[in-house]
Design an enzyme around this catalytic site. Structure first.
Site, PDB file in Angstrom:
ATOM      1  N   ASP A   1     -11.916   8.866  -5.182  1.00 20.92           N
ATOM      2  CA  ASP A   1     -10.927   8.340  -4.240  1.00 20.92           C
ATOM      3  C   ASP A   1      -9.543   8.332  -4.887  1.00 20.92           C
ATOM      4  O   ASP A   1      -9.380   8.732  -6.037  1.00 20.92           O
ATOM      5  CB  ASP A   1     -11.378   6.933  -3.823  1.00 20.92           C
ATOM      6  CG  ASP A   1     -10.699   6.431  -2.564  1.00 20.92           C
ATOM      7  OD1 ASP A   1     -10.212   7.258  -1.776  1.00 20.92           O
ATOM      8  OD2 ASP A   1     -10.677   5.205  -2.358  1.00 20.92           O
ATOM      9  N   HIS A   2      -8.570   7.832  -4.164  1.00 20.49           N
ATOM     10  CA  HIS A   2      -7.151   7.788  -4.531  1.00 20.49           C
ATOM     11  C   HIS A   2      -6.822   8.212  -5.960  1.00 20.49           C
ATOM     12  O   HIS A   2      -7.008   7.458  -6.908  1.00 20.49           O
ATOM     13  CB  HIS A   2      -6.618   6.371  -4.332  1.00 20.49           C
ATOM     14  CG  HIS A   2      -6.483   5.996  -2.897  1.00 20.49           C
ATOM     15  ND1 HIS A   2      -5.426   6.379  -2.117  1.00 20.49           N
ATOM     16  CD2 HIS A   2      -7.304   5.282  -2.094  1.00 20.49           C
ATOM     17  CE1 HIS A   2      -5.589   5.921  -0.892  1.00 20.49           C
ATOM     18  NE2 HIS A   2      -6.720   5.242  -0.848  1.00 20.49           N
TER      19      HIS A   2
ATOM     20  N   GLU B   1      -4.045  -0.749  -3.767  1.00 19.41           N
ATOM     21  CA  GLU B   1      -5.450  -0.551  -4.083  1.00 19.41           C
ATOM     22  C   GLU B   1      -5.592  -0.147  -5.535  1.00 19.41           C
ATOM     23  O   GLU B   1      -4.986   0.838  -5.975  1.00 19.41           O
ATOM     24  CB  GLU B   1      -6.075   0.523  -3.186  1.00 19.41           C
ATOM     25  CG  GLU B   1      -7.559   0.738  -3.469  1.00 19.41           C
ATOM     26  CD  GLU B   1      -8.241   1.652  -2.462  1.00 19.41           C
ATOM     27  OE1 GLU B   1      -9.463   1.506  -2.301  1.00 19.41           O
ATOM     28  OE2 GLU B   1      -7.568   2.503  -1.884  1.00 19.41           O
TER      29      GLU B   1
ATOM     30  N   HIS C   1      -3.810  -1.158   3.110  1.00 15.64           N
ATOM     31  CA  HIS C   1      -4.881  -1.596   2.219  1.00 15.64           C
ATOM     32  C   HIS C   1      -4.815  -3.104   2.033  1.00 15.64           C
ATOM     33  O   HIS C   1      -3.746  -3.688   2.020  1.00 15.64           O
ATOM     34  CB  HIS C   1      -4.745  -0.935   0.840  1.00 15.64           C
ATOM     35  CG  HIS C   1      -5.056   0.522   0.831  1.00 15.64           C
ATOM     36  ND1 HIS C   1      -4.187   1.465   0.321  1.00 15.64           N
ATOM     37  CD2 HIS C   1      -6.131   1.216   1.269  1.00 15.64           C
ATOM     38  CE1 HIS C   1      -4.723   2.668   0.435  1.00 15.64           C
ATOM     39  NE2 HIS C   1      -5.905   2.539   1.007  1.00 15.64           N
TER      40      HIS C   1
ATOM     41  N   HIS D   1      -8.165   5.213   6.192  1.00  8.77           N
ATOM     42  CA  HIS D   1      -7.960   4.333   5.043  1.00  8.77           C
ATOM     43  C   HIS D   1      -7.414   2.996   5.537  1.00  8.77           C
ATOM     44  O   HIS D   1      -6.810   2.911   6.597  1.00  8.77           O
ATOM     45  CB  HIS D   1      -6.941   4.930   4.067  1.00  8.77           C
ATOM     46  CG  HIS D   1      -7.462   6.067   3.258  1.00  8.77           C
ATOM     47  ND1 HIS D   1      -7.138   6.229   1.925  1.00  8.77           N
ATOM     48  CD2 HIS D   1      -8.264   7.108   3.562  1.00  8.77           C
ATOM     49  CE1 HIS D   1      -7.720   7.326   1.459  1.00  8.77           C
ATOM     50  NE2 HIS D   1      -8.401   7.876   2.443  1.00  8.77           N
TER      51      HIS D   1
ATOM     52  N   ASN E   1     -12.980   4.716   4.827  1.00  8.87           N
ATOM     53  CA  ASN E   1     -13.093   4.067   3.527  1.00  8.87           C
ATOM     54  C   ASN E   1     -13.290   2.561   3.690  1.00  8.87           C
ATOM     55  O   ASN E   1     -12.608   1.920   4.498  1.00  8.87           O
ATOM     56  CB  ASN E   1     -11.835   4.320   2.695  1.00  8.87           C
ATOM     57  CG  ASN E   1     -11.750   5.736   2.190  1.00  8.87           C
ATOM     58  OD1 ASN E   1     -12.476   6.617   2.636  1.00  8.87           O
ATOM     59  ND2 ASN E   1     -10.853   5.967   1.247  1.00  8.87           N
TER      60      ASN E   1
END
Length: 342
Positions: free
Chosen positions: A95-96, A169, A213, A251, A273
């Protein structure tokens, strides 16, 4: 089942798109959370995605070491082994990955998969996210163009973020103007011009439609999931494709209503997500156990406590099952409940 092959993962996404549902992609950072996801997907009869961030990989490697490449590889090896015991198909995703983490996270993972594939094996992860939301769009696209051929060669999928998901995040702060929180058709057109629509390698897109987020109550985040449909229609018209040409990722969904999630999925979201909500489910159950068993987990007033209570397996099982229950809830929201092809 063994972790999905690239072909099985691609088929999973195709099935979701055709069937009008999406898969939960749950962030994990420990063997316990990996097991919890597998438990939840099995209880739901749903296939799904387990993913790791830079911070999760740091933690998996040992929190005093922070060797994220080592942690991500260990994470994947553990998942590959234990997934064999569960009757669902699961894919692995990094992820990210912002630009500063390319050299110590994403690129080493691609190199490791290249070696595995060269030896006749499968890629270690089936998809990877390049998070270029913090750089200008032109640079975001340029780096994606550099990554896509390598990811195509290992038969994996590239995820890109176009726009800015607000909030934070794993230490990555996502900030921008209000306009940046809403991707435009023009932004996506530039990406399609550069990356194609599958001919240069498969990619999926995290478009932003007000997502943030973190933890927010329903109604506190101004989502516009209808924007996804408008972008899909604009891209289809410009490039002469069928409807909904883009495979989309949602997201920053904590606090979203069922209606907002359903509309996003209807507009082409195939992967959502989930991190904040499963983290809370895990920790809330631990807190409850400790409060209810305080005299067992603590040696109060010189007593000896209760080993059966302070054994980490006692509260660990509760935590895993609580997180698994939140995974089941996610599959119901996304429509993947009972849809496993395994």
């Amino acid at each position: 089942m063994p972790i999905a092959t690239p072909e099985q993962y691609a088929e999973m996404l195709d099935r979701a798109k055709a069937g009008g549902f999406a898969y939960p992609a749950i962030n994990a950072a420990s063997s316990q959370s990996i097991n919890a996801v597998l438990q939840g997907l099995t209880e739901a009869g749903s296939d799904g995605i387990i993913q790791v961030t830079t911070g999760g990989a740091d933690y998996f490697a040992g929190h005093t070491v922070k060797g994220r490449a080592t942690g991500a590889l260990a994470f994947a090896k553990f998942a590959h082994e234990v997934a064999k015991n569960y009757p669902v198909t699961v894919a692995l995703h990094t992820d990210h990955c912002p630009k500063p983490a390319l050299d110590d996270f994403l690129l080493p993972m691609i190199s490791a998969s290249e070696e595995a594939v060269a030896d006749g094996g499968q890629p270690i992860f089936q998809s990877h996210m390049w998070d270029g939301s913090a750089v200008p769009l032109a640079e975001n696209i340029e780096i994606a163009q550099q990554l896509l051929p390598r990811i195509k060669a290992i038969r994996a999928i590239l995820e890109v973020e176009i726009g800015v998901v607000g909030g934070e995040e794993d230490g990555v702060q996502h900030e921008g103007s209000n306009d940046a929180l809403y991707t435009t058709t023009g932004d996506v057109s530039q990406v399609v011009d550069a990356l194609g629509l599958g001919d240069q390698g498969r990619w999926i897109a995290a478009l932003t439609f007000g997502n943030v987020h973190g933890v927010y109550k329903p109604g506190n985040v101004k989502l516009k999931p209808e924007l996804l449909g408008e972008i899909q229609a604009g891209i289809a018209e410009k490039f002469g494709t069928g409807e909904k040409p883009l495979d989309l990722v949602f997201h920053g969904g904590s606090g979203s209503t069922d209606e907002e999630i359903a509309l996003a999925v209807a507009n082409g979201v195939v992967k959502m997500n989930i991190d904040t909500d499963t983290q809370y489910a895990f920790t809330r159950s631990v807190a409850g156990f400790m409060f209810q068993n305080y005299d067992g987990v603590l040696k109060v007033d010189g007593e000896v406590g209760n080993k059966k209570a302070y054994d980490p397996r006692a509260w660990g099982k509760k935590a895993e099952s609580a997180m698994a229950a939140r995974v089941v809830e996610a599959t119901k929201q996304l429509g993947s409940y009972g849809q496993s092809q395994s």
